[in-house]
Design a protein around this motif. Structure first.
Motif, short mmCIF file in Angstrom:
data_model
loop_
_atom_site.label_atom_id
_atom_site.label_comp_id
_atom_site.label_asym_id
_atom_site.label_seq_id
_atom_site.Cartn_x
_atom_site.Cartn_y
_atom_site.Cartn_z
N PRO A 100 -8.91 -4.49 -2.63
CA PRO A 100 -9.12 -4.20 -1.20
C PRO A 100 -10.56 -4.45 -0.80
CG PRO A 100 -9.19 -2.18 -2.45
CD PRO A 100 -8.90 -3.28 -3.44
N THR A 101 -10.77 -4.82 0.43
CA THR A 101 -12.13 -5.04 0.93
C THR A 101 -12.70 -3.76 1.53
OG1 THR A 101 -11.24 -5.73 3.07
CG2 THR A 101 -11.63 -7.45 1.43
N THR A 102 -11.83 -2.81 1.97
CA THR A 102 -12.29 -1.56 2.57
C THR A 102 -12.07 -0.42 1.56
OG1 THR A 102 -11.64 -2.35 4.76
CG2 THR A 102 -12.05 0.01 4.52
N THR A 103 -13.17 0.11 1.07
CA THR A 103 -13.08 1.20 0.08
C THR A 103 -13.46 2.54 0.67
OG1 THR A 103 -15.34 0.77 -0.66
CG2 THR A 103 -13.56 -0.38 -1.81
N GLN A 104 -14.15 2.51 1.81
CA GLN A 104 -14.54 3.72 2.52
C GLN A 104 -14.25 3.53 4.00
OE1 GLN A 104 -15.65 6.64 1.34
NE2 GLN A 104 -15.54 5.91 -0.79
N PRO A 137 -9.13 2.62 4.26
CA PRO A 137 -8.66 1.93 3.05
C PRO A 137 -7.13 1.78 3.06
CG PRO A 137 -10.23 3.67 2.49
CD PRO A 137 -9.90 3.83 3.94
N ASP A 138 -6.63 0.91 2.17
CA ASP A 138 -5.20 0.63 2.11
C ASP A 138 -4.43 1.88 1.68
OD1 ASP A 138 -5.79 -1.99 2.75
OD2 ASP A 138 -5.95 -2.58 0.64
N ILE A 139 -3.29 2.11 2.33
CA ILE A 139 -2.48 3.29 2.00
C ILE A 139 -1.69 3.08 0.71
CG2 ILE A 139 -2.31 4.03 4.40
CD1 ILE A 139 0.44 2.77 4.49
N ASP A 140 -1.55 1.83 0.25
CA ASP A 140 -0.82 1.56 -1.00
C ASP A 140 -1.74 1.07 -2.10
OD1 ASP A 140 -1.45 -0.86 0.12
OD2 ASP A 140 0.50 -1.79 -0.31
N SER A 141 -3.03 1.43 -1.97
CA SER A 141 -4.01 0.95 -2.94
C SER A 141 -3.70 1.47 -4.34
CB SER A 141 -5.41 1.39 -2.51
OG SER A 141 -6.36 1.06 -3.51
N ASP A 142 -4.02 0.63 -5.35
CA ASP A 142 -3.87 1.05 -6.73
C ASP A 142 -4.91 2.11 -7.11
OD1 ASP A 142 -1.77 -0.68 -7.09
OD2 ASP A 142 -3.03 -2.33 -7.81
N GLU A 143 -5.96 2.19 -6.32
CA GLU A 143 -6.99 3.18 -6.55
C GLU A 143 -6.60 4.48 -5.86
OE1 GLU A 143 -9.96 5.21 -7.91
OE2 GLU A 143 -9.74 3.09 -8.47
N PRO A 144 -6.28 5.56 -6.64
CA PRO A 144 -5.83 6.82 -6.01
C PRO A 144 -6.79 7.36 -4.97
CG PRO A 144 -5.51 6.87 -8.39
CD PRO A 144 -6.32 5.65 -8.10
N ALA A 145 -8.10 7.19 -5.20
CA ALA A 145 -9.08 7.71 -4.24
C ALA A 145 -8.95 7.05 -2.89
CB ALA A 145 -10.49 7.53 -4.80
N HIS A 146 -8.64 5.75 -2.87
CA HIS A 146 -8.50 5.03 -1.60
C HIS A 146 -7.31 5.58 -0.82
CE1 HIS A 146 -10.74 1.32 -3.41
NE2 HIS A 146 -11.50 2.39 -3.30
N GLU A 178 -4.74 9.05 3.43
CA GLU A 178 -3.84 10.17 3.75
C GLU A 178 -4.59 11.29 4.47
OE1 GLU A 178 -2.23 11.21 -0.02
OE2 GLU A 178 -0.60 9.76 0.09
N ARG A 179 -5.80 11.59 3.99
CA ARG A 179 -6.57 12.66 4.62
C ARG A 179 -6.94 12.29 6.05
NH1 ARG A 179 -11.92 13.38 5.31
NH2 ARG A 179 -12.41 11.58 4.00
#
Length: 564
Positions: A87-91, A134-143, A148-149
């Motif tokens: 993903p390009t958007t992490t924050q 960030p992407d809602i289906d990202s492989d990175e749980p933090a994203h 979700e928050r």
């Protein structure tokens, strides 16, 4: 416009209802089930205080949907980094117009640190902030956690879908369907439509519309856009601006969060059916059903039996007869009655006057307060049959009284009622000990009967002593010959002796008979007092707590249905 204003004005009532639901839930023993509702109330308190004139619109979507590109297109400049790598958007990235003066504190509360300022007057509105998430289906749980928050805090939700993943289960199952209550502040953008021919685009749009309608999102606008060519971007901006207009988007979003929290609380407790339609609300009318009334009658009878009402009432009648024999019985046999023990006092009941009213709440010797020191009675311990009957009848009543509640709630309420029934023996015994049996009272006619017994006894004694004196003087001492006065042919000493004995015996029989009638009446009155006392214990220890609990669930169900 009128509808919007009423929605804004209804928000305080919705939040007040939700707060009342949380309070009721705590009283009813709910804990983790109230977490979301508490979070919504906390969020609402902060959001209504922070930048009430500012609206936050967020772009959400799956990987590759083109959120960042669409953010740049709507901002009119390269504000968000785009690249082939994902993903390009992490924050979260906030695009803030210069005219949104109050946005800083709000964005701090949202924990959005990356911010880009743009010139005011853009199409979204001078007080609308656009956020790229960030992407809602990202492989990175933090994203995904960030997305979700933020989805639960922003005012307007713009869902960015693409032609390949517009029906993605992650988007629909995990986000769109659970957030159907937010339909009024939700917009769906089908991005990358430039990759489709007109016929395919229309087919995808129709299928997406069908899916949204099925998910309860029929009121959500669907906009076909292309961030690359600019197609539909202006329409999307105007649609978002319309949703965010009139400063009502925040109120709508908070109301939607409250409805969602109420729905989930209702579903978790079983008070609202998962389908979204309210389950039949339990009501007090169920308490009047014949089965409930019959089981309540059986419960009260079982409590009276466990408390020994029959034993005590028999002792009361026996005590009255016993005391009557010592006051109105035949004078010459009263001493036998004094040798017998009072049946009521043998149970440590009726040993004195009831406590004076002003001492009812007097401080006890142990420092506590109460209605004076009450000794435990000497009633025989209740047998297994009476104990089992009480437990069984209490369980049957609880099941009947809770029949209108959902299964789990009814089972828990019945279990708590059964536990209270296990502790009922001592309060019942205490209630029996506190009843005023009136043993300190003596009927007025007892005094008259007692005087007559003394008179007849004295007459018999005088007659007897007179006869003895005559017998001694004439037969033993041979001093004189006494001419005894007579009543007709019967000497007066004999009249006094026999008359005193016979009249005393008759009066004793009559007095004992009247005392027996009075004892039976007294027994009936005491039975009524004992039943009232045991009924009060049953009411206080079983019925009222259960009724308060069922009424609490009724009220909670009504509040949740009103919110949801």
């Amino acid at each position: 416009m009128t509808t919007d204003r009423s929605e804004a004005f209804d928000l305080p009532q919705v939040l007040e209802d939700l707060a009342r639901a949380v309070d009721l839930g705590e009283q009813l023993g709910l804990r983790e089930e109230l977490t979301q509702a508490r979070d919504v109330l906390t969020q609402a308190s902060h959001r209504r205080r922070l930048a009430p004139q500012t609206t936050v619109a967020a772009l959400l979507g799956a990987t590759g949907s083109g959120k960042s590109s669409l953010t740049n297109a709507m901002a009119g400049s390269e504000v968000s980094r785009t690249a082939r790598t994902r993903p390009t958007t992490t924050q979260p990235l906030a695009v803030v117009p210069d005219t949104a003066a109050e946005a800083t504190e709000l964005l701090d509360w949202l924990s959005i640190n990356h911010r880009v300022r743009v010139d005011g007057g853009w199409a979204l509105g001078e007080t609308t902030v656009l956020v790229d998430l960030p992407d809602i289906d990202s492989d990175e749980p933090a994203h995904r956690a960030i997305a979700e928050r933020m989805a639960g805090k922003v005012d307007v939700l713009v869902w960015v879908l693409d032609p390949e993943k517009y029906a993605d289960g992650v988007v629909h199952r995990d986000f769109l369907i659970p957030m159907a209550a937010h339909a009024e502040v939700m917009v769906v953008a089908l991005n990358q439509v430039d990759r489709l021919d007109p016929e395919s685009r229309d087919a995808v749009l129709a299928d997406l519309r069908r899916i949204l309608d099925r998910e309860g999102l029929g009121a959500v606008s669907v906009i076909a856009v292309s961030a690359r060519t600019g197609q539909g971007v202006e329409t999307l901006a105007r649609t978002v601006a319309s949703v965010a207009s009139n400063r009502l988007a925040s109120a709508r979003s908070l109301a939607a969060h409250a409805r969602r929290a109420a729905s989930e609380l209702g579903e978790r407790t079983g008070l609202i059916a998962p389908s979204g339609r309210g389950a039949p609300t339990p009501g007090p009318a169920a308490q009047q059903e014949p089965q409930v009334r019959h089981s309540l009658t059986a419960l009260r009878q079982a409590a009276a039996s466990l408390a020994g009402v029959d034993v005590v009432s028999q002792a009361v009648e026996g005590s009255d007869r016993h005391r009557a024999r010592t006051r109105v019985g035949w004078f010459w046999l009263r001493w036998i009655g004094h040798l017998r023990r009072d049946p009521l006092r043998a149970l440590h009941l009726g040993t004195g006057r009831p406590p004076a009213p002003k001492s009812a709440d007097a401080e006890r010797s142990d420092g506590a307060t109460g209605s004076g020191v009450i000794d435990l009675t000497s009633l025989p311990a209740a047998g297994p049959a009476a104990t089992g009957r009480l437990r069984s009848s209490a369980h049957v009543y609880a099941v009947a009284a809770c029949s209108a509640l959902p299964g789990d709630l009814a089972a828990q309420a019945v279990l708590r009622s059964d536990e209270r029934a296990e502790r009922l023996a001592e309060p019942l015994e205490l209630a029996v000990a506190q009843v005023d049996y009136g043993t300190w009272k003596r009927p007025v006619w007892w005094k008259a009967a007692n005087v007559l017994q003394w008179v007849t006894a004295l007459a018999a004694l005088i007659g007897g002593l007179w006869l003895v004196a005559i017998h001694v003087l004439e037969d033993y001492l041979l001093l004189i010959s006494i001419d005894v006065p007579r009543w007709g042919a019967v000497p007066w000493p004999t009249v006094l002796l026999l008359g005193g004995l016979l009249i005393g015996l008759v009066l004793a029989g009559l007095g004992t008979f009247l005392a027996g009638l009075q004892a039976r009446r007294h027994r009936r009155r005491i039975v009524e007092r004992l039943r009232r006392a045991t009924d009060e214990v049953v009411n206080a220890e079983l019925i009222e707590p259960l009724r308060a609990e069922t009424h609490g669930w009724v009220e909670l169900a009504r509040i949740l249905e009103r919110i949801a």
